[in-house]
Scaffold this motif. Sequence first.
Motif, PDB file in Angstrom:
ATOM      1  N   GLN A 241       0.833  -1.212   0.000  1.00  0.00           N
ATOM      2  CA  GLN A 241       0.000   0.000   0.000  1.00  0.00           C
ATOM      3  C   GLN A 241       0.863   1.255   0.000  1.00  0.00           C
ATOM      4  O   GLN A 241       0.538   2.232  -0.677  1.00  0.00           O
ATOM      5  N   LEU A 242       1.934   1.235   0.783  1.00  0.00           N
ATOM      6  CA  LEU A 242       2.769   2.431   0.906  1.00  0.00           C
ATOM      7  C   LEU A 242       4.188   2.179   0.407  1.00  0.00           C
ATOM      8  O   LEU A 242       4.947   3.119   0.199  1.00  0.00           O
ATOM      9  N   SER A 243       4.560   0.900   0.267  1.00  0.00           N
ATOM     10  CA  SER A 243       5.911   0.551  -0.200  1.00  0.00           C
ATOM     11  C   SER A 243       5.883  -0.893  -0.682  1.00  0.00           C
ATOM     12  O   SER A 243       4.939  -1.625  -0.400  1.00  0.00           O
ATOM     13  N   ILE A 262      -2.057  -2.774  -3.227  1.00  0.00           N
ATOM     14  CA  ILE A 262      -1.019  -3.073  -4.242  1.00  0.00           C
ATOM     15  C   ILE A 262      -0.620  -1.921  -5.159  1.00  0.00           C
ATOM     16  O   ILE A 262      -0.140  -2.165  -6.276  1.00  0.00           O
ATOM     17  N   GLU A 263      -0.741  -0.673  -4.704  1.00  0.00           N
ATOM     18  CA  GLU A 263      -0.238   0.413  -5.532  1.00  0.00           C
ATOM     19  C   GLU A 263       1.248   0.232  -5.856  1.00  0.00           C
ATOM     20  O   GLU A 263       1.704   0.562  -6.943  1.00  0.00           O
ATOM     21  N   ALA A 279      -6.841 -12.835  -6.631  1.00  0.00           N
ATOM     22  CA  ALA A 279      -7.480 -11.604  -7.102  1.00  0.00           C
ATOM     23  C   ALA A 279      -6.707 -10.381  -6.590  1.00  0.00           C
ATOM     24  O   ALA A 279      -6.024 -10.449  -5.568  1.00  0.00           O
ATOM     25  N   ALA A 280      -6.829  -9.282  -7.317  1.00  0.00           N
ATOM     26  CA  ALA A 280      -6.261  -8.004  -6.888  1.00  0.00           C
ATOM     27  C   ALA A 280      -7.423  -7.121  -6.437  1.00  0.00           C
ATOM     28  O   ALA A 280      -8.341  -6.888  -7.217  1.00  0.00           O
ATOM     29  N   VAL A 281      -7.403  -6.677  -5.195  1.00  0.00           N
ATOM     30  CA  VAL A 281      -8.471  -5.786  -4.721  1.00  0.00           C
ATOM     31  C   VAL A 281      -7.924  -4.358  -4.691  1.00  0.00           C
ATOM     32  O   VAL A 281      -7.010  -4.047  -3.910  1.00  0.00           O
ATOM     33  N   LEU A 282      -8.445  -3.516  -5.560  1.00  0.00           N
ATOM     34  CA  LEU A 282      -8.002  -2.118  -5.614  1.00  0.00           C
ATOM     35  C   LEU A 282      -8.962  -1.270  -4.791  1.00  0.00           C
ATOM     36  O   LEU A 282     -10.172  -1.495  -4.784  1.00  0.00           O
ATOM     37  N   LEU A 283      -8.390  -0.280  -4.103  1.00  0.00           N
ATOM     38  CA  LEU A 283      -9.147   0.506  -3.129  1.00  0.00           C
ATOM     39  C   LEU A 283      -8.969   1.991  -3.430  1.00  0.00           C
ATOM     40  O   LEU A 283      -8.171   2.688  -2.793  1.00  0.00           O
ATOM     41  N   PRO A 284      -9.718   2.479  -4.419  1.00  0.00           N
ATOM     42  CA  PRO A 284      -9.495   3.859  -4.864  1.00  0.00           C
ATOM     43  C   PRO A 284      -9.848   4.906  -3.813  1.00  0.00           C
ATOM     44  O   PRO A 284      -9.353   6.035  -3.893  1.00  0.00           O
ATOM     45  N   GLY A 285     -10.659   4.523  -2.819  1.00  0.00           N
ATOM     46  CA  GLY A 285     -10.978   5.487  -1.754  1.00  0.00           C
ATOM     47  C   GLY A 285      -9.746   5.850  -0.952  1.00  0.00           C
ATOM     48  O   GLY A 285      -9.480   7.036  -0.681  1.00  0.00           O
ATOM     49  N   ALA A 286      -8.950   4.842  -0.577  1.00  0.00           N
ATOM     50  CA  ALA A 286      -7.729   5.106   0.191  1.00  0.00           C
ATOM     51  C   ALA A 286      -6.720   5.860  -0.671  1.00  0.00           C
ATOM     52  O   ALA A 286      -6.024   6.766  -0.201  1.00  0.00           O
ATOM     53  N   PHE A 287      -6.651   5.507  -1.939  1.00  0.00           N
ATOM     54  CA  PHE A 287      -5.760   6.187  -2.887  1.00  0.00           C
ATOM     55  C   PHE A 287      -6.109   7.686  -2.936  1.00  0.00           C
ATOM     56  O   PHE A 287      -5.241   8.556  -2.862  1.00  0.00           O
ATOM     57  N   TYR A 288      -7.387   7.954  -3.012  1.00  0.00           N
ATOM     58  CA  TYR A 288      -7.873   9.335  -3.112  1.00  0.00           C
ATOM     59  C   TYR A 288      -7.649  10.102  -1.811  1.00  0.00           C
ATOM     60  O   TYR A 288      -7.092  11.209  -1.807  1.00  0.00           O
ATOM     61  N   GLN A 293       0.090   8.968  -5.206  1.00  0.00           N
ATOM     62  CA  GLN A 293       0.481   9.266  -6.586  1.00  0.00           C
ATOM     63  C   GLN A 293       0.809   7.993  -7.362  1.00  0.00           C
ATOM     64  O   GLN A 293       0.764   7.966  -8.587  1.00  0.00           O
ATOM     65  N   GLN A 294       1.195   6.948  -6.612  1.00  0.00           N
ATOM     66  CA  GLN A 294       1.625   5.706  -7.252  1.00  0.00           C
ATOM     67  C   GLN A 294       0.395   4.890  -7.652  1.00  0.00           C
ATOM     68  O   GLN A 294      -0.366   4.447  -6.791  1.00  0.00           O
ATOM     69  N   LEU A 295       0.214   4.691  -8.967  1.00  0.00           N
ATOM     70  CA  LEU A 295      -0.940   3.932  -9.449  1.00  0.00           C
ATOM     71  C   LEU A 295      -0.688   2.430  -9.356  1.00  0.00           C
ATOM     72  O   LEU A 295       0.434   1.980  -9.575  1.00  0.00           O
ATOM     73  N   PRO A 296      -1.717   1.642  -9.056  1.00  0.00           N
ATOM     74  CA  PRO A 296      -1.538   0.182  -9.096  1.00  0.00           C
ATOM     75  C   PRO A 296      -1.201  -0.260 -10.521  1.00  0.00           C
ATOM     76  O   PRO A 296      -1.543   0.434 -11.483  1.00  0.00           O
ATOM     77  N   PRO A 297      -0.539  -1.413 -10.674  1.00  0.00           N
ATOM     78  CA  PRO A 297      -0.070  -1.854 -12.007  1.00  0.00           C
ATOM     79  C   PRO A 297      -1.209  -2.408 -12.854  1.00  0.00           C
ATOM     80  O   PRO A 297      -1.260  -3.591 -13.178  1.00  0.00           O
ATOM     81  N   LEU A 298      -2.117  -1.516 -13.234  1.00  0.00           N
ATOM     82  CA  LEU A 298      -3.370  -1.948 -13.856  1.00  0.00           C
ATOM     83  C   LEU A 298      -3.152  -2.668 -15.190  1.00  0.00           C
ATOM     84  O   LEU A 298      -3.782  -3.693 -15.458  1.00  0.00           O
TER      85      LEU A 298
END
Length: 409
Positions: A241-243, A262-263, A279-288, A293-298
Motif C-alpha cells: 500500500q505504501l511501499s 497493491i499500488e 485476485a487483486a483488490v483495488l481501493l481507490p478510496g484510500a488512494f484518493y 500518486q503511485q498507481l496500481p499496475p493496472l
Amino acid sequence: MSQTLFINATLACVDTDSGYGLREDAALLVDGDRIAWRGPMSECPSAGGAEVYDCKQRLLTPGLIDCHTHLVYGGDRADEFEQRLEGVSYADIAAGGGGIVSTVNATRAASADALFDQALPRVQQLMSEGVTTLEIKSGYGLDCANEIKMLRVAALLEKELGLRVQKTFLGAHALPPEYSGRGDDYISLVCDEMLPQAHAEGLVDAVDVFIESIAFSVEQGERVLARAQQLGLPIKAHVEQLSDLGGAVMAARRGALSVDHIEYLNSDDVALLARNRCAAVLLPGAFYVLREQQLPPLQALREQGVAIALASDANPGSSPLYSLLLVMNLACTLFRMTPAEALRGVTLNAASALGLAREIGSLEAGKQADIVVWDVERPALLSYRIGINPCVAVMQAGKWRTSARQVAA
Ligand code: DI6
Ligand code: FE
C-alpha cells in the motif's frame, strides 16, 4: 417456493470474460433463492404462479459486493483529516501513536451495542446502493476479547440486516501499544490465542494481515497466514500500500484469495498473482484520501488476466467512504478503469476475492438470486454519475428487500 419473473429487462449478467455480458430485451426467472433461467423475451417462459416484475427496460445487475471493509469501529478520525490537510502524512500520524491505534482505543472503549449502533448507518448506506454481500474485518481490537467483540458485531449485522456478511480476522492490523517493541510476541499471541479463539467461536471466514513498514513484516505476516491455513481458513493480505516489501508475492504463493491495495506492486510480480489465481483488490478510496500518486499496475493486471476487484476499504482513517457507486467512479477516473471493469470489480471479481464466485457475482442460472434493479438504461451510467443513487429495488436470495412492486408500478 416463491418465483419471480423479471420481464422486459436489460441484464448486465457479468458472465463473460470481459464487458458487461449485456442482454437487452431479456427475462430472468427466480425460483426460491436461485436464478433458475435467463434468456431473451422471445423465449420467456409463461409466468405460471410467478410474481411478474415488469422492468420496463431498466437495468438489472448482480447484487453489489463490497469485498474489503473495516466498517465496525468506534469514534472517528476527523482530527487526523485536518492534520493531513496541514501536511502531516498518514505514516507520520501512525508513528506518532495516532492512526489505527487511536481507533483501537475508541473501539476497545465501546460496548458491542455501541459498535453495532455506529456501524448500522454505514451498512445501511451501502445497502441502499445495492450491496447484498459485505466483508467486514476485525483489526481495531488487537486483543482476544476486543477482536471477538468486533466479529460478533459483524455477525449481528448479518443477522439483523439480512445481507451476507463475510467476517475476516485482521488481528495483525497494527501493533497494540502494550506490545510496543515486541512485534514477534504480539504475532505469537495472534497465532496462539486470538485467531484460534475467534475461529472456535465460528467467527472467522478468512484471515487477513497488514504487511507494511507501519505494521508487520513479511515474515510476521506469513506466520499468521500459515497459522490460518493450519486451521483450514482462507487467507488474504493488505500489501504494497505504501511501499513494496514483497508481501503480495508471499501471499499469492501461499494461495491467498486476494492481495489488497497493491499500488506499489511491481509489474513483474503480477504474473505470479495470475498463476496462483489470486485476485487483486483495488481501493481507490484510500488512494484518493491519502492523495497517493503511485498507481496500481493496472495494465499488467489486465494483460495477465488477474481478477481485478474494487472495494470501499470503509474505515475511519484512510477511506471514510461508504458508497460503491462512488468507488466505481473513482476507479474509472483515478485508475482509468472502464465502467465495465468497475461493475465487474464490485460483482464477479469481488466474489472471487471472497472465494464466493461459484455462488454469487453474476446473473447466471444456479447462482443465488441477489439482484439489483437500477433506474438506468445503460450500465455505464452507474460509474459515470456522481452523487445520484438510481437503485430502485434489491432482491436478496430471492426475497425483495424494498417494496419493489410499488416502484415498478
Ligand atoms: N490499510 C488501510 O487502508 C486500512 N487498514 C489498512 O491496513 C486503514 C485503517 C485505518 O487507517 O484505520
Ligand atoms: Fe483495508
